[in-house]
Design a protein around this motif. Sequence first.
Motif, PDB file in Angstrom:
ATOM      1  N   ILE A 141     -46.322 -38.857  14.817  1.00 42.77           N
ATOM      2  CA  ILE A 141     -45.482 -39.599  13.881  1.00 42.77           C
ATOM      3  C   ILE A 141     -44.254 -38.762  13.563  1.00 42.77           C
ATOM      4  N   THR A 142     -43.084 -39.330  13.785  1.00 41.20           N
ATOM      5  CA  THR A 142     -41.825 -38.654  13.467  1.00 41.20           C
ATOM      6  C   THR A 142     -41.214 -39.315  12.244  1.00 41.20           C
ATOM      7  N   ILE A 143     -40.914 -38.500  11.210  1.00 44.76           N
ATOM      8  CA  ILE A 143     -40.243 -39.018  10.013  1.00 44.76           C
ATOM      9  C   ILE A 143     -38.770 -38.697  10.159  1.00 44.76           C
ATOM     10  N   THR A 144     -37.963 -39.732  10.308  1.00 45.40           N
ATOM     11  CA  THR A 144     -36.523 -39.520  10.468  1.00 45.40           C
ATOM     12  C   THR A 144     -35.880 -39.423   9.093  1.00 45.40           C
ATOM     13  N   ASP A 145     -35.073 -38.364   8.944  1.00 45.93           N
ATOM     14  CA  ASP A 145     -34.402 -38.143   7.656  1.00 45.93           C
ATOM     15  C   ASP A 145     -33.318 -39.180   7.453  1.00 45.93           C
ATOM     16  N   ASN A 146     -33.172 -39.687   6.250  1.00 44.90           N
ATOM     17  CA  ASN A 146     -32.140 -40.684   5.964  1.00 44.90           C
ATOM     18  C   ASN A 146     -31.050 -40.139   5.049  1.00 44.90           C
ATOM     19  N   SER A 166     -48.104 -43.945  21.876  1.00 46.47           N
ATOM     20  CA  SER A 166     -48.358 -42.516  21.805  1.00 46.47           C
ATOM     21  C   SER A 166     -47.492 -41.840  20.745  1.00 46.47           C
ATOM     22  N   SER A 167     -46.486 -42.538  20.293  1.00 45.73           N
ATOM     23  CA  SER A 167     -45.639 -41.975  19.243  1.00 45.73           C
ATOM     24  C   SER A 167     -45.079 -43.122  18.422  1.00 45.73           C
ATOM     25  N   SER A 168     -44.684 -42.787  17.212  1.00 48.73           N
ATOM     26  CA  SER A 168     -44.099 -43.795  16.336  1.00 48.73           C
ATOM     27  C   SER A 168     -43.141 -43.098  15.395  1.00 48.73           C
ATOM     28  N   THR A 169     -42.167 -43.812  14.990  1.00 49.80           N
ATOM     29  CA  THR A 169     -41.133 -43.252  14.126  1.00 49.80           C
ATOM     30  C   THR A 169     -41.057 -44.071  12.855  1.00 49.80           C
ATOM     31  N   VAL A 170     -40.889 -43.383  11.723  1.00 49.28           N
ATOM     32  CA  VAL A 170     -40.761 -44.065  10.442  1.00 49.28           C
ATOM     33  C   VAL A 170     -39.605 -43.425   9.692  1.00 49.28           C
ATOM     34  N   GLY A 171     -38.834 -44.255   9.056  1.00 46.37           N
ATOM     35  CA  GLY A 171     -37.746 -43.747   8.239  1.00 46.37           C
ATOM     36  C   GLY A 171     -38.263 -43.190   6.940  1.00 46.37           C
ATOM     37  N   GLU A 172     -37.606 -42.137   6.485  1.00 44.55           N
ATOM     38  CA  GLU A 172     -38.033 -41.488   5.245  1.00 44.55           C
ATOM     39  C   GLU A 172     -38.048 -42.474   4.073  1.00 44.55           C
ATOM     40  N   GLY A 173     -37.162 -43.468   4.126  1.00 46.44           N
ATOM     41  CA  GLY A 173     -37.083 -44.422   3.029  1.00 46.44           C
ATOM     42  C   GLY A 173     -37.967 -45.640   3.200  1.00 46.44           C
TER      43      GLY A 173
END
Length: 1504
Positions: A468-473, A369-376
Motif C-alpha cells: 500500500i502506497t500513501i501518496t502525500d497530498n 499486488s499493489s494499491s495506492t491511496v491518497g493521504e486525504g
Amino acid sequence: MQGTKGSQIITITDNDLSEVRFKGAGTMTIAENSASNNITVERTNSDSTSPEVNVTLSKTPDGTSDADFNIAAGPIQIVIAEGAAEGTFDLAVIDDAIDEPNENLDLTIDASSTISTASPATLTVTITDDDKSIIEFENATMTVDEGDGTITISLKRTNAESNSPSVTVTLSAADDTATDGSDYSKNSLADVTFAIGVDTASATISILQDTIDEADETFTITIAPTTTVQRGTNSDITITITDDDPSNVSFKNPSTLTAGEDSGSNTITVERMDNNANSPAVTVTLTKNHVDTIDADFTFGTDPIEIIIPAGQAEGTYNLVINDDEIHEPDENFELSIASSQTVTPVSPSTHTTTITDNDKSKVEFDASSSTVGEGDSTITIQLSRTNIESNSPSVSFTVTNTDQTATSPDDYDATSITSANFAAGQSSTNFTIDISEDIFDEKDETFELNIPTTATVEPEARGTIQITITDNDKSIFEFDQATSSVNEVDQSIDILVRRANINGNAPGGSLTFSLTPGTAVADDYSLTTATVNFGENEATAIVPVDVTDDARDEPDETFNITFTTDANIAAGTQSSSEITIIDDDKSTFAFDAATYSGKEDETVTVTVVRTDTMTGTTSVDVQFEAQYSNGEAVDADIVSAVPQILTFDSGITTQTFEITFNDDGIVEKDEVYNYTIKSSSVYDIAAQSSTTITIQDNDVSQVKFSQSESTIGEADGTVSITVDRTNAEANSPSVTVDLEFGAAGLATKGVDYTEPTPFQVTFAEGESTANVNISITDDDIDEPEEMFLVAFGTNPSLYNEHTFTTIGVKITDDDISYFEFASNTYSTDEDQNVTITINRKSPVGTVSVIVNLALAHVTTTAADVVSFPSTVTFPAGSASQQFTVNIMDDTEDEANETFTFVISEVANVYNIVPGGVGTTTVTIVDNDVPTISLENPRPTYESTGPLVVTATRTNGLIGQITVGLTVTDGTAVAGQDYVAPSPAQIVFEDGEASKSIDIELRDDINREPTESFVIAIVDDAASFNTGTPNQVTANILDDDGPATYDCRRPGQQSCANNAQCIDGVCDCGSLSPQRAGYKCDYLKANVDQSPCTLSTCTEFGTCVNDAGTAKCYCDAGYEDPDTCTTARYQVICGENDMSIQIKPIGNFVGKVYAHQKEDTCTFDDKVNQQGMPSSFTGGKAKIIPNEDTACGNTQSIVMDNILRVSRLIYVQYNVDFQAVYDEFVRARCTFDLTKNVTLESVISPVTVRQGDVVQATAHGDLNPLDLGVTKDGSAITDSTPINMGELLIVRLSVSPATQFGALLVVDVTVDNNMAGNDLISIEIVKDSCYRDVAGIMSPESTLMVTPQNGALQIQFEFRPPKFKNSNDVRIRVVAKLCPTSDTSACDLPTCTNKRRKRSTDKFGDKTVDVVFKVSDAQSDKKLTDLGPYIRPGSSDSSQAITCENQVGTGVIAAIGMMAVLLLLFLVLTIVLFFRLMRRPAHTKAEDIPSSVTLPTKVNYSYS
C-alpha cells in the motif's frame, strides 16, 4: 220424286277409347348386367284404322332409383302407331358395383282421354344383382403389445349401401415369426358378419403372453374369397406382437462408495439378474442425480449415461471418471439410478451413491499486488478474492498481517482498524478497510505491506502480498521574506530570502525556479545569478542573489519584480512575489541656444535647446517649458503648430529643436510677442540661457462675407436681416463700409414681393466683426410657390476682399397652406370587392397643385390581402375633392375579418389635416371563406408494423380549433379482427395546425391472407369546413404471414401488372378498376373461385381464377407450377451431415446467392450445372453444404432432449454490384430425432434484411448557387444522425438566391459508389431530363423542371440508399440547368421516349453538385442467434435452452482457409483478365435497379 242431290256423306264419330295393357304377365325379371330390355304394351281393341295413341307409364320404385336405369326423369312415354296393336320401350339397366338385394320397379299405365286400361295395367320389373361384397382390412399392418390379451382388427365393405345384404367373411391366420399356440391363438379367430347395410365390422384374435425376453414377432391374417365375398386391396394384414418382458437389472457394486477427489475413476457395473443365452442386447440408461456435485466434477463419455449389456451376457460396465479440481468444496455425493424402460426393470440395488472427499483449501489473493491511496482519502478498501470456489464452498476466516515500511502506524495509518477477512459459504470476494491518517506536512510517499497467512483452510495465491502506497497530498509552501526591498544602483547586487513553511523530518528536497519581470526598470538594469535554486531535504530557507547594473544614465528610480514558479509540488504562500527598487543618482543640464527669434505670419521659426553637460543618459529626460505672452498681444491662435510643453532627450542626444509655424490669419494687427522658459526640476539642471523671446510680424487686410449662402423668410415676417461678417477682425481692426447690390432676378419681384433699402450698404466700426442691413418683405394672401431674390457685394478692393459667401439668396416662403381630410373615418368591403375612398380639400383652395401622401398600416391584414393602392393622391390647382381605389385580394383562406388603415401624412408648410378632421380612416375586409379538410391516401402498412397512420390536411386557413369527424367502415378488413376502430373517430386541429394524424392499431395474426382494406371518410360539416379531395380513402393492410418472396422493385422480377403502383415493394391493387388481386395485381378479383374452379383445382398455395373460361392457378409468390402450385421456390432437404438448398427467385434473377458473410467463398451455382442435386429441385441457384464446412462456415446447432436443430443463413442479393434493402436473408433449418435417427422437419424461411446504418459523410458542389441537401424527418442529417439502409431520405436541390433565375431543370441524376475507373458502379436515375425506371431507389416529388414558387426554387427527391459491393460510399450527383428570368426556353422539359435525346447546346451551361454518404454492410450484424434457443417442449423457460456450436480444429481450418484464398485469388485474376479482354466495364442499367423493403415471410415445407 227425286231431287237434285241424290246422296249425302255421314261421319260417325267414334267414342271408344283404346284399351291398353302390358303384354304378357304382370311381372318381368332382368339381370343387372343385361344390355337392354323391351317393355311392350298392347291395344286389345285395335284394327287397321285405330288412331295413334301415346301411352304414359308411371314409375313406382320399390328398392330402385333413377340411378339404376339409363332413362330420363319423369314418366315413360310409349307410342302405339296408327293401325298398330303394340308399342315398345327399351328399359336400359345400369350395371353398378354395389352389393345390393334384388330391386323392383312398378310401371303403371295411366288412363287418359284416349286410353283405358286393361289387366295387367301394372308391370313389376325385378333387377337381379350380380355383385359380391368387396371386403378389405382398414390397415395393412397393426401392432399389439404382448400383454394386451387381444387385438381388434377393423374390416370394411367398400361397395355397400344402406340395403346391402348381410355377408359373412371367413378369416385365416398364418405364422411368420410368431407361433400359433405360443404367441397367439388361431382358434380364437372367428368369421365376421356384415349386417344389412353395414359397411364396417371387426374381428378379434387372442394374443398370448409369456415371460420370455424376446424380439418382436409377426403373423398374418387373410380374407378368404367366397361366392358372396370379393377380396379388396388390403386383403392381408400383418400383426406385429411387441415383446413386453424387460430385463431385471441391478448394480453389482456396493450401493455406496467413497473416493478421494484425486482417485481418478471408478468402474460402475450393472448385471442382468435373469440372463439366459437368448437374452437380447439391452441398453441400460443411468439417471444422474447431483446431490452435491455438478457435471464438471466428472468426465462423462455419453450423456445420458448408457451401459450396453450384450446379447446373452449378464453384465455391462461404465468407467466413471472423477475430475480432480482445485475447488475448495465440501465432500460431495453423486447418485446413479437405473432408469426404468420398456426393456429394463430396475431391481435392488438400483441406486449407487459415490461420495467424493475434497482435498483443497481456499486459495485467497488480493485483487492487486499493489494499491495506492491518497493521504486525504481517510480510508482504503482492500479487496480479496477466493479463486477456487463454487456456490457450496465452505466459509473461511483469517486475519491479514501488516508490516510497516516507510509508513508507520498510527502516524500514517491505523493498524488497529484492520479486521478479520471473512468469506461466507459460496462467497468469492470480500473486503476490509484500513484508516489512513491525514497531516499537513510536505513529505515523500510512504508504504506499508499486508500479507495473507497460510492456515488450515486458507493458502495464499500469487498475490498473497499487497503493498500500500500513501501518496502525500501536501505541497511545499514557499513565500518571500519581504514584500519589497531596494538597492542603490552602485551596490550592484541584492540577496532575496525565501522561506518554506510546512516541513517535518521527512520533507523532500527540490528546486525553485525564479524569474524577474520588469516594472519601470528594463532588462539590462538587473539579472539573476542563477534562475534555479536547490533546497535539500528538510531545508527551510533559500537565498536568491540578484545582480543590479550601475550605469551613468540620468533616469528615475526603477522597479522590477521577482517571482517563483508553482507546480504540482510547489505552492505559494501569502507573499508570492517581491518588488525590488533600484535607486538612481544621475542628472543633465539644459539651455536655449539664442535669446530671441522672429518671423512673419506666413513663416516658420526653428528653436534649439541644448544639453550642456557631457553625460549621455540611457533613457529619455523630459525638459518642461512654460509660455508667457508679452503685452497681451500674442495668443495661442497665432500659432499654427503645437508648441511642445515637454521636450524629450533620448540616449546620446545633446541637441533638440522644435518648429513654431505662425498663423497667417488675414487679420490686420500689431506685431505680437511671447516668451518661452525652461521650468526648474529636481531631475535636471538649467544653464544661464533659460528663456527666449519670439516676435510675430503681421501682413494682413480685412476679409468680408455673408454670414450664410441663403436665408429663408416667411411671407408674414415683415423684414429679413442680412448679416455680413468680417472674418479677420480684432479689437483694434479699422472701420470699413461695404456696398451691397441685388443680383440676377429670381421668382420674387422687387417692389412687389420686397423693397430695396436706401443706402444699400453695411458699415463695420473699429474692432467690429459683424454688420446688418434690413430688407422689407410684402405679405399677401395668395397660396403660391416659394420665391427667391439674390444680394451681392459691391466692388471696393482697396478696403476689403470678398471671402467665402459672396452672395446670399433670400427665399420667401408662402404661409397659406391647404387642409385635407377623409370623407369618412370607416369603410367596409367584402373580400371579393374593391373599396373606393374619398379625400376632401377644405378652403382656402390653393392655386398650386398639391400631392397628398398616404400611409397604409396593416392592423390584422398582411401585404397579400391588399393587391394594390396609391401612395399619393394629386390635387390639381383648384381641385376640392379626389378619390382613390384599393384593390382587395379575394383569397380562399378561412380567416377573421381583417382591418387596415390609411393615414394622411402631413407635410409641414405644404398641407395639414383639417383641425379636428378625419386624418385616419379604417378599412374592414369581411371574410367569406371556411377551411378545406381533405385526407391523404395512407401508405399500405404491414399488419405487424402498425399502426396505420391516417393524415388529414387543413388548407385555406389555420384559424381556430376544428373537430373533424370520421367514419371507419369495414371492407375486406374487419374491425376488432384486423384493426381496432378508433374511438372517438375524429381528428382535432388546434389553432395553427395544418396537418394532423390519427393512428389506427393493426391486429397482427398468423393467417395467410390477401391484402385487406377498410375505408376512412370525413363526416361533412359544411358550417365548419369544406370537404376537399379526397374525402374518403382506402387503408390497405398488407399481410406478412405468407411466403412473400416477391418485390416489385427487384431487378429481374416483373413489375406490377395492369399499371398498379409499386409501393415499398408491394403492388397496390386497391386503386385499380376493375379490382385486381394477386401479388402482381395480375388477375380479376371477381373471377376468383368461379366456375370451372373446384376445391381441388389448386393447393392452399394458389388461387383458382376463371381465366377466359379455363380454371387457372395463380400461385403465391413462394410457389410455382401453375397447374397445382405445389412446387416451392425455396427448398431445403436435410441430410445426415449436410443441407441441399434451392433458391429460385421469381422472374429473371440477375443477382447472386451465398452463405451469410461468405460471399467470396460460398456462392450458390445454377442447379443445372451441378451433379447430385435432389430431383425435386427445379432450377434457380442451389448448393449442397456440409454442416461443418470451412468455406461456408459451420451451421448453428441446438440440442435439447435428444432433438438436434441445425440452422444456416443464406443471403439473396438481387444485384451483383450492391446490396439493397430489398435483398433477402433465407433461413434453412433441419430438425432431427437423435434417438430414432430420423428427420423431423425441414424448414426454409425468407426473413427481412436487417437495415444497415447510413450517415452523411460530406456534401459539396462545384458551383453556387446550387445546393444539394439531405434531410431525415424534416431535419438536416449530420455525421451523428443514425439512418437505416432503405430508410426514406429527402434530397433537396435548391437555388439561392432564387429571384435571379426563372427556371431550374434537372438534366442528369446518378447514384454511384464514389469510385473511379473500372471500380466505378453507376446507376442512372435521370438522363437528359427523362426519368429512368429505377423509382425504387430515387423518385422526384414533382416535375423535373420548376419555376420560383413563394420565393423558392427547388426540387425534392425521395431517396432510399443501396449498398454497393465494393464500397461503403453512396454518392448522389445531380447535373442541373439554370435559366434566367429573361429566357427560360432552355429549361423546357423534353418529350421522353425510350430513345436517348440529344443534348441541346446551352449557353448558360450545366451545373453539377453532389453529396456522399457512408452505408454499412446489411449483413454485418445478422446472426443466426436470431433464431432463438430450442426450448424444452412444454416449457416456457428459456434458461433450459442448451446451445452447442460445432467446432473444427483450428489447424485444419487454417490450412483449408489458406488453400481457399490461393484458389480464389487465381480464379479472380482469371475472371478479371477474361472480362477485361471481352468487354469494357459494365455499368448497371437503370431499369434493373428498383428499390424495396423485403417483407417478413414464412415458408414451411415438411418431408418424411
